[in-house]
Design an enzyme around this catalytic site. Structure first.
Site, short mmCIF file in Angstrom:
data_model
loop_
_atom_site.label_atom_id
_atom_site.label_comp_id
_atom_site.label_asym_id
_atom_site.label_seq_id
_atom_site.Cartn_x
_atom_site.Cartn_y
_atom_site.Cartn_z
N ARG A 40 8.97 25.72 -26.36
CA ARG A 40 8.02 26.50 -25.67
C ARG A 40 7.04 27.15 -26.94
NH1 ARG A 40 7.87 29.91 -20.30
NH2 ARG A 40 8.58 27.67 -19.29
N LYS A 54 17.46 27.44 -25.67
CA LYS A 54 15.88 27.32 -25.61
C LYS A 54 15.25 27.93 -26.63
CE LYS A 54 12.92 26.04 -22.43
NZ LYS A 54 12.98 25.18 -21.16
N GLY A 64 -0.05 23.91 -9.77
CA GLY A 64 -0.14 23.49 -11.09
C GLY A 64 0.00 22.27 -11.30
N LEU A 65 -1.24 21.53 -11.81
CA LEU A 65 -1.23 20.05 -11.66
C LEU A 65 -1.06 19.59 -13.25
CD1 LEU A 65 -4.11 19.60 -9.05
CD2 LEU A 65 -1.77 19.33 -8.85
N GLY A 66 -0.18 19.83 -14.02
CA GLY A 66 0.20 19.33 -15.35
C GLY A 66 0.83 18.00 -15.04
N ALA A 67 1.37 17.47 -16.18
CA ALA A 67 1.81 16.16 -16.20
C ALA A 67 3.00 15.89 -14.86
CB ALA A 67 2.51 15.95 -17.47
N ALA A 91 8.67 24.29 -11.96
CA ALA A 91 8.68 25.43 -12.93
C ALA A 91 9.92 25.99 -13.18
CB ALA A 91 7.50 26.66 -12.44
N ASN A 92 10.28 26.40 -14.30
CA ASN A 92 11.45 27.30 -14.68
C ASN A 92 11.05 28.60 -14.19
OD1 ASN A 92 13.30 25.37 -16.00
ND2 ASN A 92 11.78 25.12 -17.69
C1 PPY Z 1 14.17 22.12 -19.31
O1 PPY Z 1 14.41 21.52 -18.48
O2 PPY Z 1 13.43 23.31 -19.29
C2 PPY Z 1 14.21 21.89 -20.96
O3 PPY Z 1 13.75 22.70 -21.67
C3 PPY Z 1 14.65 20.58 -20.87
C4 PPY Z 1 14.60 20.01 -22.31
C5 PPY Z 1 16.10 19.74 -23.01
C6 PPY Z 1 16.02 19.23 -24.15
C7 PPY Z 1 14.91 19.14 -24.88
C8 PPY Z 1 13.75 19.32 -24.07
C9 PPY Z 1 13.60 19.73 -22.87
#
Ligand code: PPY
Length: 356
Positions: A44, A80, A184-187, A263-264
């Protein structure tokens, strides 16, 4: 930001932080768990108020990845990577961005395969093509560079399976005629919105960018201002933008029957899940619903699955969500707690022999 919060309250394995003087970027790699295999999670890249915020974000997202891969049945752990940019990516010149990618690649190489990354908010397949020139531990290159292409479609398929399961669980039945609000209208969000429209839902959309809403409005979707997403009545709320939308306070009043999105970290705090349970709002945990992305990348690039096999696995997200709903109602716990419990039991079942 409470800097002490950075050092405690995280049960993960290792966090690495690096500052690059030339670009002013900070790099964070958080490895939450390698119990099921090498850690994985996207990179990110965005601006943070403080490097401590970037560390907290990386760690939280890494923890979600551990549950995500465990519940998706993948032989990978959770991690991450966050790059705290000196300015929004659009304002960086190409040499600065290139240097940022080169430093990131060097960091990934130091992890020597205990962390694999890929595209996430602020990064894309073309960036993975660049990283891969100097490190192996990268998923999600562009098809031209031999990669599996974008994971957005499969992420959307999984989210939509969860949306349908949540609608049924909430007693709303099938999507036709239901008010589905996609924020949220991203991909991924735009694809989920298309699926909902094709299923006959009464689509409502919100996005900070008007030009993303326009094509949906032209086809009859109702536009909702972004600051009214959690106060607008709908049947299904589908958060596909940044995380933290449903805080405890929002959960107390949000006027919908069910929540399932891409969303996460949809829940903004620990108390929100319990409030949703008490109010009878059916919440499909994000680390289950949005696993289509990691299933796509790990399936294609590590496990050798065909596109059809990946799709079949992604569709199983619907069943996993149903299992979690059942567990939650049988045990009278929140769906978030039920999902964590199931993930923990998958983790506990892994062969011992590691300190993790
Ligand atoms: C996510 O689902 O939030 C990810 O980060 C998935 C992911 C895993 C490995 C590489 C890129 C994204």
């Amino acid at each position: 930001m409470d800097h002490h919060a950075v050092a405690k309250d995280w049960a993960g394995e290792l966090t690495a932080v690096r500052h690059d003087e030339k670009t002013g970027a900070h790099f964070v790699i958080a490895v939450h768990s390698t119990r099921l295999g090498p850690a994985t999670g996207g990179t990110r890249a965005m601006v943070y108020p403080d490097v401590a915020d970037a560390v907290v974000d990386a760690r939280r997202l890494a923890g979600a990845m551990t549950y995500k891969t465990a519940l998706a049945g993948l032989p990978m752990g959770g991690g991450k990577s966050v790059i705290a940019l000196p300015a929004p990516r659009a304002e960086l010149d190409s040499a600065t961005w290139r240097r940022i990618l080169d430093v990131h690649a060097a960091n990934l190489q130091l992890f020597n395969g205990s962390f694999w990354t890929g595209p996430d908010v602020g990064t894309e397949s073309a960036d993975m093509d660049v990283l891969r020139r100097s490190t192996d531990y990268v998923f999600g290159r562009s098809p031209e560079a031999g990669g599996p292409g974008s994971s957005a479609e499969n992420t959307a398929v999984g989210v939509f399976a969860a949306v349908r399961a949540a609608a049924r669980e909430a007693g709303c039945g099938e999507l036709a005629g239901l008010r589905v609000l996609v924020s949220g209208l991203g991909a991924v969000g735009s694809r989920v919105a298309e699926f909902a429209r094709e299923a006959g839902a009464r689509l409502m959309v919100a996005d900070i960018a008007d030009d993303r809403c326009a094509p949906f409005a032209e086809q009859g979707a109702r536009l909702v201002p972004v600051d009214e997403v959690t106060t607008t009545e709908c049947d299904l709320l589908v958060p596909c933008a940044t995380g933290g939308l449903i805080t405890e306070q929002v959960a107390e009043t949000v006027p919908c029957a069910a929540i399932a999105g891409a969303a996460n970290n949809i829940l903004g705090d620990d108390a929100a899940a319990e409030v949703l349970r008490r109010r009878g709002i059916c919440y499909a945990p994000d680390f289950v619903t949005n696993a289509g992305g990691v299933i796509h990348l790990v399936g294609r690039e590590i496990l050798g699955w065909s596109a059809d096999e990946v799709l079949a696995r992604v569709q199983e997200i619907g069943q996993t969500v149903e299992t979690i709903f059942k567990t939650a109602s049988t045990q009278d716990i929140s769906t978030d707690a039920a999902a964590r419990q199931l993930a923990e039991s998958n983790l506990a079942a892994a062969p011992p022999g590691r300190v993790s």
